[in-house]
Design a protein around this motif. Structure first.
Motif, PDB file in Angstrom:
ATOM      1  N   THR A 202     -12.901 -83.478 -67.925  1.00  0.00           N
ATOM      2  CA  THR A 202     -13.949 -83.960 -68.829  1.00  0.00           C
ATOM      3  C   THR A 202     -15.347 -83.573 -68.347  1.00  0.00           C
ATOM      4  O   THR A 202     -16.288 -83.627 -69.122  1.00  0.00           O
ATOM      5  CB  THR A 202     -13.908 -85.496 -68.962  1.00  0.00           C
ATOM      6  N   SER A 203     -15.513 -83.217 -67.084  1.00  0.00           N
ATOM      7  CA  SER A 203     -16.859 -82.927 -66.582  1.00  0.00           C
ATOM      8  C   SER A 203     -16.776 -82.377 -65.171  1.00  0.00           C
ATOM      9  O   SER A 203     -15.736 -82.504 -64.518  1.00  0.00           O
ATOM     10  CB  SER A 203     -17.680 -84.215 -66.530  1.00  0.00           C
ATOM     11  N   SER A 204     -17.890 -81.829 -64.692  1.00  0.00           N
ATOM     12  CA  SER A 204     -17.913 -81.454 -63.274  1.00  0.00           C
ATOM     13  C   SER A 204     -17.887 -82.704 -62.425  1.00  0.00           C
ATOM     14  O   SER A 204     -17.413 -82.679 -61.297  1.00  0.00           O
ATOM     15  CB  SER A 204     -19.136 -80.646 -62.862  1.00  0.00           C
ATOM     16  N   VAL A 228     -29.515 -82.196 -52.001  1.00  0.00           N
ATOM     17  CA  VAL A 228     -28.225 -81.992 -52.677  1.00  0.00           C
ATOM     18  C   VAL A 228     -28.238 -82.625 -54.068  1.00  0.00           C
ATOM     19  O   VAL A 228     -29.024 -83.560 -54.331  1.00  0.00           O
ATOM     20  CB  VAL A 228     -27.091 -82.611 -51.819  1.00  0.00           C
ATOM     21  N   TYR A 229     -27.347 -82.137 -54.930  1.00  0.00           N
ATOM     22  CA  TYR A 229     -27.161 -82.740 -56.258  1.00  0.00           C
ATOM     23  C   TYR A 229     -26.668 -84.188 -56.084  1.00  0.00           C
ATOM     24  O   TYR A 229     -25.637 -84.410 -55.444  1.00  0.00           O
ATOM     25  CB  TYR A 229     -26.167 -81.909 -57.066  1.00  0.00           C
ATOM     26  N   HIS A 230     -27.397 -85.148 -56.649  1.00  0.00           N
ATOM     27  CA  HIS A 230     -27.083 -86.561 -56.400  1.00  0.00           C
ATOM     28  C   HIS A 230     -25.700 -86.954 -56.930  1.00  0.00           C
ATOM     29  O   HIS A 230     -25.044 -87.828 -56.359  1.00  0.00           O
ATOM     30  CB  HIS A 230     -28.163 -87.464 -56.995  1.00  0.00           C
ATOM     31  N   LEU A 274     -21.225 -76.582 -52.296  1.00  0.00           N
ATOM     32  CA  LEU A 274     -22.317 -75.615 -52.485  1.00  0.00           C
ATOM     33  C   LEU A 274     -22.665 -75.437 -53.956  1.00  0.00           C
ATOM     34  O   LEU A 274     -21.769 -75.488 -54.824  1.00  0.00           O
ATOM     35  CB  LEU A 274     -21.867 -74.235 -51.993  1.00  0.00           C
ATOM     36  N   THR A 275     -23.938 -75.188 -54.237  1.00  0.00           N
ATOM     37  CA  THR A 275     -24.359 -74.703 -55.566  1.00  0.00           C
ATOM     38  C   THR A 275     -24.976 -73.316 -55.325  1.00  0.00           C
ATOM     39  O   THR A 275     -26.197 -73.165 -55.341  1.00  0.00           O
ATOM     40  CB  THR A 275     -25.379 -75.672 -56.211  1.00  0.00           C
ATOM     41  N   PRO A 276     -24.125 -72.302 -55.077  1.00  0.00           N
ATOM     42  CA  PRO A 276     -24.631 -71.041 -54.543  1.00  0.00           C
ATOM     43  C   PRO A 276     -25.458 -70.210 -55.523  1.00  0.00           C
ATOM     44  O   PRO A 276     -26.380 -69.507 -55.107  1.00  0.00           O
ATOM     45  CB  PRO A 276     -23.369 -70.262 -54.156  1.00  0.00           C
ATOM     46  N   THR A 340     -21.400 -78.799 -70.302  1.00  0.00           N
ATOM     47  CA  THR A 340     -22.458 -79.776 -70.566  1.00  0.00           C
ATOM     48  C   THR A 340     -23.788 -79.092 -70.852  1.00  0.00           C
ATOM     49  O   THR A 340     -24.539 -79.511 -71.727  1.00  0.00           O
ATOM     50  CB  THR A 340     -22.599 -80.712 -69.341  1.00  0.00           C
ATOM     51  N   LYS A 341     -24.078 -78.052 -70.093  1.00  0.00           N
ATOM     52  CA  LYS A 341     -25.377 -77.390 -70.247  1.00  0.00           C
ATOM     53  C   LYS A 341     -25.304 -76.183 -71.172  1.00  0.00           C
ATOM     54  O   LYS A 341     -26.217 -75.931 -71.944  1.00  0.00           O
ATOM     55  CB  LYS A 341     -25.910 -76.990 -68.870  1.00  0.00           C
ATOM     56  N   SER A 342     -24.199 -75.440 -71.098  1.00  0.00           N
ATOM     57  CA  SER A 342     -24.117 -74.227 -71.920  1.00  0.00           C
ATOM     58  C   SER A 342     -23.854 -74.570 -73.382  1.00  0.00           C
ATOM     59  O   SER A 342     -24.215 -73.790 -74.254  1.00  0.00           O
ATOM     60  CB  SER A 342     -23.029 -73.306 -71.390  1.00  0.00           C
TER      61      SER A 342
HETATM   62  C1  LIG Z   1     -25.474 -79.452 -59.904  1.00  0.00           C
HETATM   63  C2  LIG Z   1     -24.883 -80.130 -61.093  1.00  0.00           C
HETATM   64  N1  LIG Z   1     -23.542 -80.216 -61.214  1.00  0.00           N
HETATM   65  C3  LIG Z   1     -22.975 -80.841 -62.266  1.00  0.00           C
HETATM   66  C4  LIG Z   1     -23.733 -81.427 -63.263  1.00  0.00           C
HETATM   67  C5  LIG Z   1     -23.122 -82.251 -64.376  1.00  0.00           C
HETATM   68  O1  LIG Z   1     -22.228 -81.674 -65.191  1.00  0.00           O
HETATM   69  P1  LIG Z   1     -21.161 -82.598 -65.957  1.00  0.00           P
HETATM   70  O2  LIG Z   1     -21.861 -83.212 -67.132  1.00  0.00           O
HETATM   71  O3  LIG Z   1     -20.107 -81.630 -66.350  1.00  0.00           O
HETATM   72  O4  LIG Z   1     -20.662 -83.624 -64.990  1.00  0.00           O
HETATM   73  C6  LIG Z   1     -25.116 -81.369 -63.185  1.00  0.00           C
HETATM   74  C7  LIG Z   1     -25.935 -82.036 -64.236  1.00  0.00           C
HETATM   75  O5  LIG Z   1     -27.115 -82.246 -64.107  1.00  0.00           O
HETATM   76  C8  LIG Z   1     -25.698 -80.705 -62.093  1.00  0.00           C
HETATM   77  O6  LIG Z   1     -27.031 -80.646 -62.006  1.00  0.00           O
END
Ligand SMILES: Cc1ncc(COP(=O)(O)O)c(C=O)c1O
Length: 504
Positions: A202-204, A228-230, A274-276, A340-342
């Protein structure tokens, strides 16, 4: 017969507008049930005859009969032929029923939770922005989404699959979508994916939770980027992992820290997040030598690389670098993607591309979270990708977002130059801005929020509260994708007023 007070209480309950959605017999049944549970009507107490009660309440006898039958069916009353209805011997008063415990000042008392539950509550979860206000980060523009196309494809799905589309999906995801995802990321992201390795989620966020719980046990260490991504950090914290922050520079995570830690007993970790392609929040791209070094680290130490490739569709200076997963011949990389973003956040479709050995463990684990993703959106999305609509949408939005990024950079330089310096990103949907004056970040974020502007403070994304010498870190992220240039301008001017007031 009911006493006067009891009858009045039944009337009040029936007439309460809060109960107005229920039919009359259901309201009457609940009102009497309430009197029984409160102990107002004791066990063995006779109830009024249905004709008499109907008359006192001004309702039909059928209504009372229907309420009594339901009370009888649920065991609250007994009905004896010839002698009438009585509160059943089984019915017990529930002490304090209907009144949750409150503190002396009237707040709900804290429930007793697990330590994990408390930590998740304290952490505040991942707050998604429901109505995108400027400058909520990571929110795409949805107002121009090609809804008629989506609707047409969804109709085709329903026509073709009929009621089969109403059944469960396989937990790994529908085959056409797994195929479409694999083809897309092989072509666009240089991945090595096959449909058999794709797990539709359903999501990352769900992918991160699965990685945290399936790969590691509570107390084990995981390397994370600093800052880091929270959402990742909170998923790892909630799983009880020990997050080990690794510093960044302009080339992304300093991977040599992983190699050095491997030599020191007790400092090694088996997993790195990582968010490479586009580091969150700095925007740095992980340099090629570091990509190769982290792959070699994973091979040598049988480690796992979690690659969150959350917004690489939106790169504004040529093609983005290919993903780490495609460079890794040893199958140590877990690739995470999201629509979610694309596309749009309400779609709730993300995915992982997994090493073969992890497909079964991750798929089984996901069945315990939510079973599977909904089939109709999966099948619609597969058609959207296969029909070229996804590629076209991304190309259109890339141009839109590139313009918005440029507009925001210009506006920040024009109106906020006394307060912040923008770090104009080469991709993505948000721009980090760092303070060049001593402005309390929390107050800036809060005052902006009260003025209708959402900012994500940068400080909280850092692992330690003390910046390294010479490293500016206070500031905020400004999302620019969801708003048109004129909307960005209004909001930037408003933000300038907010910051000016704070500096007085
Ligand atoms: C680094 C990063 N990963 C994942 C997500 C979220 O994606 P999802 O809605 O699929 O959980 C975000 C959303 O801001 C993000 O910034």
């Amino acid at each position: 017969m009911f006493k006067h007070a009891q009858l009045e209480s039944v009337k009040a309950w029936i007439g309460d507008p809060a109960h107005g959605a229920w039919p009359l017999h259901a309201r009457l049944q609940r009102a009497i049930r309430q009197l029984i549970l409160d102990g107002t009507l004791d066990r063995g107490r006779p109830l009024p005859a249905s004709r008499a009660l109907a008359k006192s309440l001004g309702v039909s006898r059928d209504t009372v009969e229907s309420a009594y039958s339901q009370l009888h069916a649920e065991g609250f009353i007994e009905r004896r032929v010839g002698s009438g209805s009585f509160v059943s011997a089984q019915a017990q008063r529930l002490p304090g029923r209907g009144k949750p415990q409150r503190t002396a000042v009237g707040r709900l008392a804290a429930p007793s939770l697990s330590q994990r539950g408390h930590a998740m509550l304290q952490g505040g979860g991942v707050r998604d922005f429901l109505m995108p206000r400027p400058f909520a980060p990571g929110v795409p523009e949805t107002r121009s989404f090609p809804l008629p196309t989506w609707e047409r494809l969804q109709r085709q799905v329903l026509k073709e699959h009929g009621t089969l589309a109403l059944l469960h999906s396989p937990p790994q995801g529908m085959a056409p979508l797994r195929r479409a995802i694999a083809d897309y990321i092989n072509l666009e992201r240089g991945a090595r994916a096959t449909p058999e390795r794709v797990l539709v989620l359903t999501s990352s966020q769900q992918a991160l939770t699965l990685c945290a719980t399936v790969l590691l046990d509570a107390g084990e260490r995981i390397f994370i980027e600093d800052p880091v991504y929270h959402g990742a950090r909170k998923a790892f914290d909630a799983a009880g992992l020990a997050c080990v922050p690794v510093p960044l520079d302009a080339d992304g995570m300093q991977v040599d820290h992983l190699l050095a830690a491997a030599q020191v007993p007790g400092e090694a970790a088996r997993v790195v997040f990582l968010t490479p392609s586009h580091q969150f929040p700095s925007g740095a791209t992980l340099a090629l030598d570091r990509r190769l070094a982290v792959i070699e680290w994973a091979r040598q130490h049988q480690g796992w690389i979690i690659e969150d490739d959350y917004d690489s569709e939106f790169h504004y200076a040529g093609k983005p670098t290919a993903c780490v997963q495609g460079l890794d011949p040893h199958e140590r990389t877990i690739y995470i993607g999201t629509f979610t973003k694309s596309l749009f956040p309400g779609l709730r479709i993300g995915y992982m591309v997994l090493p073969e050995a992890l497909v079964a463990p991750m798929t089984v684990a996901r069945t315990l979270l939510d079973g599977h993703s909904a089939p109709i959106p999966q099948l619609t999305l597969a058609r959207f990708i296969e029909g070229g609509h996804f590629g076209a949408h991304v190309r259109t939005m890339r141009a839109v977002y590139a313009e918005r990024r440029d507009v925001l950079a210009r506006l920040v330089r024009q109106h906020l130059a006394d307060f912040v310096e923008p770090r104009v990103p080469t991709g993505g949907m948000q721009m980090p801005c760092v303070f060049i004056r001593d402005i309390p970040e929390h107050e800036a974020v809060e005052s902006a929020r009260r003025a209708g502007i959402d900012l994500l403070g940068l400080t909280a994304l850092h692992a330690s509260s003390r910046p390294a010498p010479g490293q500016a870190r206070a500031g905020f992220l400004m999302g620019f994708a969801a708003h048109a240039p004129h909307e960005l301008e209004v909001a930037v001017r408003k933000l300038a007023d907010v910051l000016r007031a704070l500096c007085r």
